[in-house]
Every structure is written in C-alpha cells, then in structure tokens.
Design an enzyme around this catalytic site. Structure first.
Site, PDB file in Angstrom:
ATOM      1  N   LYS A 112       0.816  -1.213   0.000  1.00 21.68           N
ATOM      2  CA  LYS A 112       0.000   0.000   0.000  1.00 21.68           C
ATOM      3  C   LYS A 112       0.846   1.257   0.000  1.00 21.68           C
ATOM      4  O   LYS A 112       0.513   2.239  -0.658  1.00 21.68           O
ATOM      5  CB  LYS A 112      -0.954   0.002   1.209  1.00 21.68           C
ATOM      6  CG  LYS A 112      -2.053  -1.031   1.083  1.00 21.68           C
ATOM      7  CD  LYS A 112      -3.218  -0.739   2.014  1.00 21.68           C
ATOM      8  CE  LYS A 112      -4.322  -1.771   1.799  1.00 21.68           C
ATOM      9  NZ  LYS A 112      -5.466  -1.581   2.679  1.00 21.68           N
ATOM     10  N   LYS A 195      -4.349 -10.804  -6.411  1.00 22.75           N
ATOM     11  CA  LYS A 195      -5.516 -11.244  -5.648  1.00 22.75           C
ATOM     12  C   LYS A 195      -6.683 -10.293  -5.888  1.00 22.75           C
ATOM     13  O   LYS A 195      -6.481  -9.093  -6.150  1.00 22.75           O
ATOM     14  CB  LYS A 195      -5.188 -11.329  -4.158  1.00 22.75           C
ATOM     15  CG  LYS A 195      -4.974  -9.984  -3.490  1.00 22.75           C
ATOM     16  CD  LYS A 195      -4.915 -10.078  -1.972  1.00 22.75           C
ATOM     17  CE  LYS A 195      -4.757  -8.657  -1.419  1.00 22.75           C
ATOM     18  NZ  LYS A 195      -4.626  -8.552   0.011  1.00 22.75           N
ATOM     19  N   LYS A 198     -10.295  -4.970  -2.916  1.00 22.61           N
ATOM     20  CA  LYS A 198     -11.119  -3.763  -3.012  1.00 22.61           C
ATOM     21  C   LYS A 198     -10.391  -2.629  -3.727  1.00 22.61           C
ATOM     22  O   LYS A 198     -11.010  -1.752  -4.308  1.00 22.61           O
ATOM     23  CB  LYS A 198     -11.505  -3.278  -1.605  1.00 22.61           C
ATOM     24  CG  LYS A 198     -12.597  -4.109  -0.971  1.00 22.61           C
ATOM     25  CD  LYS A 198     -12.590  -3.975   0.556  1.00 22.61           C
ATOM     26  CE  LYS A 198     -13.273  -5.188   1.184  1.00 22.61           C
ATOM     27  NZ  LYS A 198     -12.775  -5.480   2.537  1.00 22.61           N
TER      28      LYS A 198
HETATM   29  P1  TYM Z   1      -9.842  -7.556   4.409  1.00 21.95           P
HETATM   30  O1  TYM Z   1     -10.973  -6.650   4.721  1.00 21.95           O
HETATM   31  O2  TYM Z   1      -8.871  -7.138   3.369  1.00 21.95           O
HETATM   32  O3  TYM Z   1     -10.375  -8.972   3.989  1.00 21.95           O
HETATM   33  C1  TYM Z   1     -11.389  -9.647   4.735  1.00 21.95           C
HETATM   34  C2  TYM Z   1     -11.171 -11.165   4.636  1.00 21.95           C
HETATM   35  O4  TYM Z   1     -11.238 -11.585   3.264  1.00 21.95           O
HETATM   36  C3  TYM Z   1     -10.067 -12.302   2.910  1.00 21.95           C
HETATM   37  N1  TYM Z   1      -9.727 -12.001   1.512  1.00 21.95           N
HETATM   38  C4  TYM Z   1      -9.550 -12.931   0.557  1.00 21.95           C
HETATM   39  N2  TYM Z   1      -9.632 -14.263   0.581  1.00 21.95           N
HETATM   40  C5  TYM Z   1      -9.415 -14.917  -0.586  1.00 21.95           C
HETATM   41  N3  TYM Z   1      -9.134 -14.295  -1.757  1.00 21.95           N
HETATM   42  C6  TYM Z   1      -9.040 -12.960  -1.817  1.00 21.95           C
HETATM   43  N4  TYM Z   1      -8.778 -12.361  -2.971  1.00 21.95           N
HETATM   44  C7  TYM Z   1      -9.251 -12.209  -0.622  1.00 21.95           C
HETATM   45  N5  TYM Z   1      -9.259 -10.881  -0.343  1.00 21.95           N
HETATM   46  C8  TYM Z   1      -9.549 -10.774   0.968  1.00 21.95           C
HETATM   47  C9  TYM Z   1      -8.999 -11.797   3.868  1.00 21.95           C
HETATM   48  O5  TYM Z   1      -7.944 -12.704   3.993  1.00 21.95           O
HETATM   49  C10 TYM Z   1      -9.786 -11.599   5.128  1.00 21.95           C
HETATM   50  O6  TYM Z   1      -9.923 -12.814   5.848  1.00 21.95           O
HETATM   51  N6  TYM Z   1      -6.725  -6.619   8.217  1.00 21.95           N
HETATM   52  C11 TYM Z   1      -7.932  -7.355   7.827  1.00 21.95           C
HETATM   53  C12 TYM Z   1      -9.133  -6.977   8.659  1.00 21.95           C
HETATM   54  C13 TYM Z   1      -8.929  -7.177  10.116  1.00 21.95           C
HETATM   55  C14 TYM Z   1      -8.896  -8.425  10.807  1.00 21.95           C
HETATM   56  C15 TYM Z   1      -8.698  -8.104  12.162  1.00 21.95           C
HETATM   57  C16 TYM Z   1      -9.032  -9.742  10.396  1.00 21.95           C
HETATM   58  C17 TYM Z   1      -8.736  -6.200  11.038  1.00 21.95           C
HETATM   59  N7  TYM Z   1      -8.608  -6.743  12.284  1.00 21.95           N
HETATM   60  C18 TYM Z   1      -8.614  -9.100  13.151  1.00 21.95           C
HETATM   61  C19 TYM Z   1      -8.930 -10.749  11.381  1.00 21.95           C
HETATM   62  C20 TYM Z   1      -8.746 -10.410  12.726  1.00 21.95           C
HETATM   63  C21 TYM Z   1      -8.251  -7.017   6.367  1.00 21.95           C
HETATM   64  O7  TYM Z   1      -7.884  -5.987   5.876  1.00 21.95           O
HETATM   65  O8  TYM Z   1      -9.066  -7.921   5.736  1.00 21.95           O
END
Ligand code: TYM
Length: 332
Positions: A112, A195, A198
């Site tokens: 990022k 991947k 968003k």
């Molecule tokens: P985030 O919001 O980017 O993604 C949410 C969840 O979706 C999964 N994911 C994917 N899985 C498969 N293929 C993809 N292309 C893909 N894109 C996203 C992510 O692995 C995730 O499980 N930092 C985290 C949010 C967060 C969090 C936490 C998660 C904040 N605090 C505590 C677990 C525990 C995030 O940005 O996920």
C-alpha cells in the site's frame, strides 16, 4: 468450546467474492462448533481517508452482508470495532512492543505504501497490524479464520502475544491462523495473477456480493482468459482459466478434475456462462437479503449495539489484565 474471531474492512460498498470464499462462508460454518466473534474493523478502514457519511453507510452494509451471508447475531457476537474502545487502548501496548523493522516487513504495508510513496503513506497504515493484533488478543481466541493474505498479520499477532507473555507474565492466548484449504486466494478477473482486492485497478476484476445478476454475468464474460483454448488447471500457464475453475469448484463442490473432465473440448465461453449461473445462484440470495436488512437501519444498529455490549465485557477484562501486568497504576 474454542473461540474464533475475525473481521472484514468496511472500505467499499460491497464485499467481494474473495471475502466471501476466503472468509465469510467459513465463518458461517464455524458458528456450529465455535464460540464466534465477528466484527467490522472501521478503525482499520480510516487508515485511508473515507468520506464520513460513506463510512457510516459502509459499516451498515458490511453488517448486512455478514448477516445475509449467514452470520446469526444470536449465535455470534457481532459488533463494530469503534464501539469497543479497548481496541484502541490495547493497540497502544502492541505498538510499544513492536520493532520498526518487523513492522516494516509487513507486506500489506509495503504494497500500500509503495502505491502512495512511503513518505505519503499514513502512520496509521504502518501501525495497522498492531491494531489488528489488539483486535484479536482482546478476545483470547484459539483461531483467526482469514484468507491467505492475512496470514502474516496473524503471525505478527502471535509474536506480539508471546513477547508480552514472556516479558510480563502469561496474559494472552497465542492464536493460530485458520486458513481454508479452498478459496483462500481468489484472483482478480482482469488481472488473474493479482488477488481480488477492493483496491483493484478495474472494477470489472471484482465480483461483488451486492452486484446485480446482470453485472456478475457481464464481468465473468469479460474475464481475462489465456492463450490457447484448452480448459485445464495450471496457475502458471493459465492463471485466468485456473481462477475461474477454482471459483467454480469452491462454489459448486465439484473438484477441479471433475470440472476439467466435464468441460473437455468446450470453449472458454461455455465455462463462463455456466460459472455465471453458479455465482449468481450463490450470491444473488445473499444480495437480496442484505438489501432487505438495509431497509431497516435502526434494527441493524440495535443488533450491533447489543453485540458491542457483549464484546466489551470480554475485551475490558483482557485489557484490565494487560494494564495490570504492564505496570499501570490502577485508577481506583
Ligand atoms: P480484508 O478486509 O482485506 O479482507 C477480509 C477477509 O477476506 C479475505 N480475503 C480474501 N480471501 C481470498 N481471496 C481474496 N482475494 C481475498 N481478499 C480478501 C482476507 O484474507 C480476510 O480474511 N486486516 C484485515 C481486517 C482485520 C482483521 C482483524 C481480520 C482487522 N482486524 C482481526 C482478522 C482479525 C483485512 O484488511 O481484511
């Protein structure tokens, strides 16, 4: 029963298929066997500035998609991060026990900040994994169900928990990442070596839960495929077709081998038409239910307030222990 906790950022109007397959479907299943905590990390979302009205709306939309996807607010503790101030409080303790070097090695930060230029990137983007560690450790979970891209953040969380326990005495459970065997990494339809995310360059690369049926079919139809016309699974030589096959496989329950046999000798277009039907059959009802829930925002807000109260009772206990262990003078 063991406990799990996870969350998805409310940084777009809709969750995408990667979020759905990498996380949400597994969360739903876990409700049967685990004490489940699911939250909406709105504090993480502001590491990149969000228009305030949009952020509020996106938090509700995310909650509606969790519920529509199968999260039952009676069984799971469902809440918004900023409603539980202990997240920010424990995050400071985590920040203070993280080295600059280890924070700099987080690939999500590197990616990022590379886009914006390291100097322009916010400090929040840098400290984001320490907030995530706090999110997790506050609830003493055994596991954190996430897609593959979050594995490194859970590893850091483990390191920070062990470090704290070692320095100040046993305080936190050391959680494990729970990464699904299938669906852990869904790729962008327009750029199938990246991947699905968003922050994708083209909106056509993402299949969103809240997309119309027509839009889903159109995006799949225009998905980038590979040279040649053979339908087979080969991530190196055929990343586009392989991504379509793996999405198809997770959604339909058929193995990749079964699908390859079924589509032998047919054209890419054929596979795409059928895949669109499969995706629409899964996501369509989730979208419709989410829209219905969004028709009553007061009800959603009330559910989230109830979840926050439950979450807070757990979080405040852990924070009090951590404050005590680290040597803060009690306030009373
Ligand atoms: P985030 O919001 O980017 O993604 C949410 C969840 O979706 C999964 N994911 C994917 N899985 C498969 N293929 C993809 N292309 C893909 N894109 C996203 C992510 O692995 C995730 O499980 N930092 C985290 C949010 C967060 C969090 C936490 C998660 C904040 N605090 C505590 C677990 C525990 C995030 O940005 O996920």
């Amino acid at each position: 029963t063991e406990r799990v906790l996870s969350g998805m950022q409310p940084s777009a109007d809709s969750l995408h298929l990667g979020n759905y397959l990498g996380a949400l479907v597994n969360w739903v299943e876990m409700q049967e066997r685990y004490d489940t905590f699911f939250f909406i990390p709105d504090m993480h979302a502001i590491t990149v500035a969000q228009p305030p009205e949009e952020l509020r709306e996106r938090v509700r939309r995310t909650a509606a998609q969790y519920i529509a996807g199968g999260i039952d607010p009676e069984r799971s503790t469902l809440f918004v991060q900023s409603h539980v101030p202990e997240h920010a409080q424990l995050a400071w303790l985590m920040i203070c026990s993280t080295g600059m070097g280890e924070a700099s090695r987080m690939t999500q930060f590197k990616d990022k900040s590379a886009k914006q230029g390291a100097d322009a990137a916010g400090v929040g983007l840098f400290t984001y994994p320490m907030l995530q560690a706090a999110d997790i450790l506050l609830y003493q979970p055994h596991g954190v169900p996430v897609g593959e891209d979050q594995k490194q953040h859970v590893e850091l969380t483990r390191t920070l928990a062990q470090r704290f326990n070692h320095r100040y005495g046993e305080t936190f459970r050391v959680p494990a990442p729970y990464i699904p065997a299938e669906g852990a990494r869904i790729y962008d339809l327009q750029n199938p070596t990246a991947k699905m995310s968003k922050s994708a360059e083209s909106p056509n690369g993402l299949l969103n839960i809240l997309d119309t049926d027509k839009k889903i079919a159109k995006k799949i139809k225009s998905a980038v495929t590979d040279d040649g016309s053979e339908i087979r699974f080969d991530r190196e030589a055929k990343p586009g077709v392989s991504n379509l096959l793996s999405i198809y496989s997770v959604l339909s329950g058929k193995t990749i081998d079964e699908l390859v046999a079924e589509y032998e000798g047919t054209m890419y277009g054929h596979l795409k038409v059928d895949l669109a039907d499969v995706v629409v059959a899964k996501l369509g009802p989730v979208r419709d239910r989410a829209e219905e829930l969004l028709g009553d925002p007061a009800e959603l807000d009330a559910l989230l307030a109830k979840g926050a109260a439950k979450a807070r009772s757990v979080a405040s206990e852990t924070l009090a222990q951590a404050y005590d262990k680290i040597g803060f003078l009690p306030a009373e």
